[in-house]
Write a protein that holds these residues in place. Sequence first.
Motif, PDB file in Angstrom:
ATOM      1  N   GLN A 145     -12.872  -3.738 -11.892  1.00 13.43           N
ATOM      2  CA  GLN A 145     -12.078  -3.482 -12.752  1.00 13.43           C
ATOM      3  C   GLN A 145     -10.804  -3.014 -12.445  1.00 13.43           C
ATOM      4  O   GLN A 145     -10.425  -3.041 -11.100  1.00 13.43           O
ATOM      5  CB  GLN A 145     -12.677  -2.089 -13.261  1.00 13.43           C
ATOM      6  N   ILE A 146      -9.834  -3.407 -13.323  1.00 12.28           N
ATOM      7  CA  ILE A 146      -8.404  -3.449 -12.936  1.00 12.28           C
ATOM      8  C   ILE A 146      -8.279  -1.764 -13.415  1.00 12.28           C
ATOM      9  O   ILE A 146      -8.297  -1.535 -14.447  1.00 12.28           O
ATOM     10  CB  ILE A 146      -7.419  -4.344 -13.570  1.00 12.28           C
ATOM     11  N   GLN A 148     -16.518 -10.026 -13.867  1.00 14.75           N
ATOM     12  CA  GLN A 148     -17.233  -9.052 -13.971  1.00 14.75           C
ATOM     13  C   GLN A 148     -17.620  -8.367 -12.434  1.00 14.75           C
ATOM     14  O   GLN A 148     -18.645  -7.668 -12.454  1.00 14.75           O
ATOM     15  CB  GLN A 148     -18.468  -8.938 -14.816  1.00 14.75           C
ATOM     16  N   ILE A 186      -7.536  -2.795  -7.854  1.00 11.91           N
ATOM     17  CA  ILE A 186      -8.656  -2.686  -8.487  1.00 11.91           C
ATOM     18  C   ILE A 186      -9.923  -2.037  -7.812  1.00 11.91           C
ATOM     19  O   ILE A 186      -9.785  -1.586  -6.703  1.00 11.91           O
ATOM     20  CB  ILE A 186      -9.118  -4.449  -8.202  1.00 11.91           C
ATOM     21  N   GLN A 211      -7.430 -10.334 -12.105  1.00 10.31           N
ATOM     22  CA  GLN A 211      -7.870 -10.938 -13.413  1.00 10.31           C
ATOM     23  C   GLN A 211      -9.131 -11.637 -13.305  1.00 10.31           C
ATOM     24  O   GLN A 211     -10.059 -11.544 -14.193  1.00 10.31           O
ATOM     25  CB  GLN A 211      -6.773 -11.635 -14.261  1.00 10.31           C
ATOM     26  N   ARG A 213     -17.351  -2.561 -10.150  1.00  7.66           N
ATOM     27  CA  ARG A 213     -17.419  -2.586 -11.725  1.00  7.66           C
ATOM     28  C   ARG A 213     -18.142  -1.412 -12.064  1.00  7.66           C
ATOM     29  O   ARG A 213     -18.131  -1.112 -13.248  1.00  7.66           O
ATOM     30  CB  ARG A 213     -18.182  -3.833 -11.663  1.00  7.66           C
ATOM     31  N   LYS A 260     -12.033  -9.614 -12.454  1.00  9.66           N
ATOM     32  CA  LYS A 260     -12.271  -8.772 -13.712  1.00  9.66           C
ATOM     33  C   LYS A 260     -13.111  -9.976 -14.779  1.00  9.66           C
ATOM     34  O   LYS A 260     -14.225  -9.293 -15.200  1.00  9.66           O
ATOM     35  CB  LYS A 260     -11.346  -8.193 -14.530  1.00  9.66           C
TER      36      LYS A 260
END
Length: 290
Positions: free
Chosen positions: A246-247, A243, A164, A237, A167, A240
Amino acid sequence: MRLLLAIDQHGSVSRAGGVVGLSQPASSNALARLRTSLDDPLFLRTRDGMIPTPYCAKILPIVRANLAGIENALQQPDDFVAHSSSETFRLSLSDLGEMMFLPSLAHHMSQIAPNLRMHNIAAARQNLHNALQQRQCDIAIGILNTAGNGLNSTTLFHETYRAIIGRDVDPRKYQTLRDAPITLTAPSATYANDIEDELSKKGLANNIVLRLRHFGALPQLLNQMDVVAIVPSQYAQSLKNQQQAQILPIPVPLGEHEVKMIWHQITDSDPAITWFRQQILDVFGEPRVV
């Protein structure tokens, strides 16, 4: 005998007395009586705390095993009634395990047994067997090694790892982990899995630029530094969905791991713990889509 075991565990007469419910003078007197009765100093004082004599080290495992059996035998065999019980259950979860497991389990328990209590003890991996055997905790959950006499386990689900980033980072920047500065989080408590060795085997040891002991700082870190964190997929997850991260669509070469529930066999005859294990299975034992 309980004081003897507690001194061995805590390395201090006063701390051991607090655990078994004795004052400092009462603890010192009890130890003195043991020394006289057994004709041995039992513990020697060092700068690192009280350490057992050779004789004491020899009898400690025997005392521990027999005392656990006696306490188990003296437990009342009454049926456990969940909705009216005020029993306290002690889990062992890492900080990530606490974030991922405890909210759902606490909500489930509050619906069916509102007077029950749960404490997270968070035993370190190397101490987990003793913590379960000595009833410091009732159940551990995580990616764990079940080695140790008397331990039972069941697999709740299988977990993988994901990479990850923050964002606001452009995900096209990293095509493989070989391109990435890697951050790892490896707490000493039960959920941690030693993934650094696996990354080293893949030639990625030099990519590790930051090691954390706890997951709590990770979201803020990701949004202040351009690094790639390797974390369990369910946690990825969750970040994500909030927010906060990001993966990355890149493979993480760590395979699939079993998330287990582990307990000591001395609790198998305890109706409350048996019931509690079933609640954990009900909440986490079904296949989960990530």
